[in-house]
Design an enzyme around this catalytic site. Structure first.
Site, mmCIF file in Angstrom:
data_model
loop_
_atom_site.group_PDB
_atom_site.id
_atom_site.type_symbol
_atom_site.label_atom_id
_atom_site.label_comp_id
_atom_site.label_asym_id
_atom_site.label_seq_id
_atom_site.Cartn_x
_atom_site.Cartn_y
_atom_site.Cartn_z
ATOM 1 N N ASP A 5 -3.218 -14.257 -3.003
ATOM 2 C CA ASP A 5 -3.893 -15.217 -3.885
ATOM 3 C C ASP A 5 -5.016 -14.504 -4.636
ATOM 4 O O ASP A 5 -5.100 -13.272 -4.611
ATOM 5 C CB ASP A 5 -4.429 -16.405 -3.070
ATOM 6 C CG ASP A 5 -5.337 -15.966 -1.923
ATOM 7 O OD1 ASP A 5 -5.878 -14.829 -1.980
ATOM 8 O OD2 ASP A 5 -5.523 -16.741 -0.969
ATOM 9 N N PRO A 37 -6.792 7.692 -5.286
ATOM 10 C CA PRO A 37 -8.144 7.159 -5.497
ATOM 11 C C PRO A 37 -8.767 6.767 -4.159
ATOM 12 O O PRO A 37 -8.106 6.158 -3.315
ATOM 13 C CB PRO A 37 -7.914 5.946 -6.396
ATOM 14 C CG PRO A 37 -6.472 5.604 -6.254
ATOM 15 C CD PRO A 37 -5.758 6.863 -5.916
ATOM 16 N N HIS A 46 -5.668 -5.894 -2.974
ATOM 17 C CA HIS A 46 -6.559 -5.948 -1.811
ATOM 18 C C HIS A 46 -6.718 -7.374 -1.279
ATOM 19 O O HIS A 46 -7.482 -7.596 -0.346
ATOM 20 C CB HIS A 46 -7.933 -5.368 -2.157
ATOM 21 C CG HIS A 46 -7.929 -3.884 -2.325
ATOM 22 N ND1 HIS A 46 -8.964 -3.178 -2.908
ATOM 23 C CD2 HIS A 46 -7.004 -2.951 -1.973
ATOM 24 C CE1 HIS A 46 -8.678 -1.885 -2.923
ATOM 25 N NE2 HIS A 46 -7.495 -1.719 -2.354
ATOM 26 N N THR A 47 -5.990 -8.311 -1.857
ATOM 27 C CA THR A 47 -5.967 -9.663 -1.293
ATOM 28 C C THR A 47 -5.176 -9.675 0.018
ATOM 29 O O THR A 47 -5.299 -10.600 0.816
ATOM 30 C CB THR A 47 -5.342 -10.662 -2.283
ATOM 31 O OG1 THR A 47 -5.393 -11.976 -1.708
ATOM 32 C CG2 THR A 47 -3.878 -10.341 -2.581
ATOM 33 N N ARG A 96 0.837 -1.209 0.000
ATOM 34 C CA ARG A 96 0.000 0.000 0.000
ATOM 35 C C ARG A 96 0.872 1.259 0.000
ATOM 36 O O ARG A 96 0.573 2.249 -0.679
ATOM 37 C CB ARG A 96 -0.917 -0.033 1.225
ATOM 38 C CG ARG A 96 -1.895 1.120 1.311
ATOM 39 C CD ARG A 96 -2.975 0.839 2.361
ATOM 40 N NE ARG A 96 -3.855 1.984 2.532
ATOM 41 C CZ ARG A 96 -3.941 2.709 3.638
ATOM 42 N NH1 ARG A 96 -3.215 2.386 4.695
ATOM 43 N NH2 ARG A 96 -4.763 3.741 3.710
ATOM 44 N N SER A 126 8.438 10.127 -1.866
ATOM 45 C CA SER A 126 7.928 11.302 -1.148
ATOM 46 C C SER A 126 7.044 10.888 0.029
ATOM 47 O O SER A 126 6.913 11.625 1.008
ATOM 48 C CB SER A 126 7.151 12.222 -2.096
ATOM 49 O OG SER A 126 6.113 11.531 -2.760
ATOM 50 N N HIS A 130 0.747 4.233 -2.768
ATOM 51 C CA HIS A 130 0.472 5.613 -2.372
ATOM 52 C C HIS A 130 1.631 6.541 -2.739
ATOM 53 O O HIS A 130 1.415 7.737 -2.979
ATOM 54 C CB HIS A 130 0.179 5.694 -0.875
ATOM 55 C CG HIS A 130 -1.204 5.237 -0.515
ATOM 56 N ND1 HIS A 130 -1.940 5.826 0.502
ATOM 57 C CD2 HIS A 130 -2.001 4.280 -1.045
ATOM 58 C CE1 HIS A 130 -3.130 5.227 0.579
ATOM 59 N NE2 HIS A 130 -3.175 4.277 -0.349
ATOM 60 N N ASP A 131 2.831 6.009 -2.791
ATOM 61 C CA ASP A 131 3.976 6.814 -3.213
ATOM 62 C C ASP A 131 3.876 7.119 -4.708
ATOM 63 O O ASP A 131 3.967 8.278 -5.126
ATOM 64 C CB ASP A 131 5.287 6.071 -2.922
ATOM 65 C CG ASP A 131 6.499 6.868 -3.352
ATOM 66 O OD1 ASP A 131 6.507 8.100 -3.148
ATOM 67 O OD2 ASP A 131 7.460 6.276 -3.891
ATOM 68 N N ASN A 182 -3.273 8.724 4.411
ATOM 69 C CA ASN A 182 -2.023 8.034 4.745
ATOM 70 C C ASN A 182 -1.776 7.855 6.234
ATOM 71 O O ASN A 182 -0.778 7.245 6.637
ATOM 72 C CB ASN A 182 -0.830 8.786 4.138
ATOM 73 C CG ASN A 182 -0.712 8.567 2.645
ATOM 74 O OD1 ASN A 182 -1.336 7.665 2.091
ATOM 75 N ND2 ASN A 182 0.086 9.389 1.981
ATOM 76 N N GLU A 210 3.219 14.035 3.162
ATOM 77 C CA GLU A 210 2.207 13.085 2.669
ATOM 78 C C GLU A 210 1.790 12.070 3.721
ATOM 79 O O GLU A 210 0.612 11.716 3.834
ATOM 80 C CB GLU A 210 2.737 12.333 1.441
ATOM 81 C CG GLU A 210 2.825 13.164 0.185
ATOM 82 C CD GLU A 210 3.531 12.414 -0.936
ATOM 83 O OE1 GLU A 210 3.422 11.165 -1.000
ATOM 84 O OE2 GLU A 210 4.200 13.075 -1.748
#
Length: 318
Positions: A248, A158, A188-189, A59, A73, A63-64, A91, A85
């Site tokens: 997975d 997003p 998102h697994t 993540r 950053s 996000h970077d 964050n 940030e």
């Protein structure tokens, strides 16, 4: 552990065309040949103490790259009047920065001032996936570290409440396709979400119903139990899929069953193109792995504004 290695030719062809810095999988071959194995050891050791590390690193890298490109950053600390940030609202829940700091210290011992924090983060994200049972790949390297980090810029990320149009726009602005969107959503697994990120789906969804009708009723009930309307438990939330520490394709299988966490997950079923890809990845883990690797290389190659090799990942060089 499943392993997918793409040929050098394939990797170079995938590197984002917007990238002004030529990246290379052999970038540190002469200057710091043991950098990658050293970073892997640090990530592996951290995982033994905390199983949430892989999700955090993946993540963090995402996000970077989505703000000013992949220039580390996101690692900079707030200083003086500047909020960085990492202290922006999306964050605040990022963690495991210490893993990158530890990796940087070890690499600096071997090769002072050679390996960028941005490259360490990209390599650590790859390790996070591979060490969780997912695919591995050769990471193109040669990123430089940026000097600018502003909390306000995190509004460009997003949101979990985005619909498919908003997601498509966010990704396309960064040179990423709708296919990349579906493949990268598979990240998102791994991991966990706090209630605030999916509260909109289980309480006061609209004027007609409290719960998003696209969500499995039994799944919605279970989420409402852990996240009541006026939840006061800050740590409350839900795992992003049924195997949150294993990389997975369960995420896609659950998505098709109405058991996704975010509105942005459910949004992938709202167009024929994205739904077809979700179905494809739910059916074949190998297809997902292959697509994820290609999309990760594209995303991690988004050109940043970096100009230096930070000696300390949390502060710019002086």
């Amino acid at each position: 552990m499943a392993t997918i290695f793409l040929s050098l030719v394939t990797i170079f062809s995938l590197i984002n065309l917007h990238s002004s810095n030529a990246l290379s999988v052999n970038y540190y071959h002469q200057t710091c040949p043991n950098a990658e194995s050293t970073i892997t050891k640090v990530v592996k050791k951290s995982m033994m103490n905390d199983r949430t590390v892989p999700a955090a690193l993946l993540r963090m890298h995402f996000h970077d790259c989505f703000i000013k490109g992949c220039d580390a950053s996101v690692l900079l600390n707030s200083q003086g009047n500047n909020q960085a940030e990492k202290d922006g609202p999306p964050n605040i829940s990022l963690h495991a920065f210490y893993v990158i700091d530890n990796a940087k210290k070890e690499v600096e011992k071997m090769c002072p001032g050679v390996v960028s924090c941005a490259d360490i983060l990209a390599l650590a994200a790859k390790d996070a996936v591979a060490l969780s049972g997912g695919p591995s790949w050769d990471v193109p390297k040669g990123r430089k570290d940026g000097k600018i980090s502003k909390a306000n810029d995190t509004r460009q990320l997003p949101f979990p409440t985005f619909n498919i149009s908003q997601l498509h726009q966010s990704f396309s602005q960064r040179g990423l396709s709708i296919d990349d969107l579906v493949a990268l959503s598979g990240g998102h697994t791994l991991g966990f979400s706090h209630c605030s990120s999916f509260q909109n789906r289980i309480h006061n969804f609209n004027n007609i119903t409290n719960v998003d009708p696209s969500m499995s009723p039994s799944f919605a009930t279970s989420l409402r139990q852990v996240c009541p309307m006026h939840n006061k438990v800050k740590s409350a939330g839900a795992n992003l899929d049924s195997s949150p520490t294993v990389f997975d394709n369960a995420y896609y299988k659950l998505l098709l069953q109405g058991k996704s966490i975010f509105s942005s997950d459910q949004a992938l079923l709202t167009t024929s193109r994205t739904k077809a890809l979700v179905t494809k990845f739910a059916t074949s883990q190998q297809e997902f792995y292959h697509a994820f690797v290609e999309s990760m290389i594209r995303m991690s190659s988004i050109s940043g504004t970096g100009t230096e090799i930070r000696l300390n990942c949390g502060v710019v060089n002086h």
